[in-house]
Design a protein around this motif. Sequence first.
Motif, short mmCIF file in Angstrom:
data_model
loop_
_atom_site.label_atom_id
_atom_site.label_comp_id
_atom_site.label_asym_id
_atom_site.label_seq_id
_atom_site.Cartn_x
_atom_site.Cartn_y
_atom_site.Cartn_z
N ARG A 70 89.02 -0.90 -56.12
CA ARG A 70 88.00 -0.04 -56.73
C ARG A 70 87.55 0.97 -55.68
NH1 ARG A 70 85.61 -4.98 -58.11
NH2 ARG A 70 83.70 -4.40 -57.04
N PRO A 71 88.21 2.11 -55.60
CA PRO A 71 87.85 3.09 -54.57
C PRO A 71 86.39 3.53 -54.64
CG PRO A 71 89.85 3.75 -55.73
CD PRO A 71 89.32 2.54 -56.43
N GLU A 72 85.80 3.47 -55.82
CA GLU A 72 84.41 3.88 -55.97
C GLU A 72 83.43 2.81 -55.47
OE1 GLU A 72 85.31 1.37 -59.46
OE2 GLU A 72 86.44 2.91 -58.38
N ASP A 73 83.94 1.60 -55.23
CA ASP A 73 83.09 0.50 -54.76
C ASP A 73 83.89 -0.43 -53.85
OD1 ASP A 73 81.10 -1.40 -54.37
OD2 ASP A 73 81.32 -2.28 -56.37
N ALA A 86 89.15 7.61 -50.90
CA ALA A 86 87.95 6.92 -50.41
C ALA A 86 87.45 7.58 -49.14
CB ALA A 86 88.28 5.45 -50.15
N ASP A 87 86.13 7.62 -49.01
CA ASP A 87 85.49 8.24 -47.86
C ASP A 87 85.42 7.23 -46.72
OD1 ASP A 87 84.02 9.80 -46.16
OD2 ASP A 87 82.11 9.37 -47.14
N ARG A 142 81.90 3.82 -45.37
CA ARG A 142 80.95 4.93 -45.37
C ARG A 142 80.34 5.05 -43.99
NH1 ARG A 142 78.91 1.98 -50.10
NH2 ARG A 142 80.28 2.57 -51.79
#
Length: 188
Positions: A74-77, A127-128, A185
Amino acid sequence: MPARDSQATKARILEAAVTEFAEHGLAGGRIERIAREAGSNVRMIYAYFDNKDGLFDAALTSAIQSMAAKVAPRPEDLPGWAGDLFDYHRAEPAALRINMWAQLERPEAASEPLESYLAKTTALAGADAAPLTAVDLLVFIYAVSQAWYLTPVGLLKADGANPDDPRRIAAHREAVVAAVTRIARPVT
C-alpha cells in the motif's frame, strides 16, 4: 462414482506441502505425509509436480503468492502495510518459514517470481522515501516486519521479558510502524 476434481486435489496437495515444508524443509519434508494429509497419494503428487523439488517450488510460490494477495503493498500507507506484514507473519508463519528453508536448501527457488518483485517495486515507485529506491524501501519494510520472527529466542528473552507477551508484541509492532514511518517520510 463421482468425478475426480483435479484442481481441488492439486490445491489440497499444495496446502499440505506448504505446511510440511514450512515445518520440516525440503530435506525433512516427506511426500508420504503430504499425500496422507491431502487425502491423495504419492503417484498423484508426482503426476502434478514431477518430483519433490517441483512440489517444494510450487509450495514456496503458493505461500508467497498467498501472502502477497492477503497483504498487498500500500504505497499510500507504507507504515500500515509494514504493521500488517508483521501481523501476517505472526498469524501465518508458513510463508516466512518455507522461504527461510528455501534460502538454506534451494536458493535457486528462494526468491519470489521476478514479476512479483517488479509489481511491488512499481507499486512503491511513487512512495515518498528519498533517497531510497523502491527496491531499498521494499527490502527495509520486509526486514523490519520479519525481524521479530527471525531473531533468536535467547536474544528476545535477554532482558528477562517474555517474547510472547501480547504487550511486548504490540510494542514491537508499534516500533516497526514507527521505523517505516520515519524512513518512508524522512524529516527534511
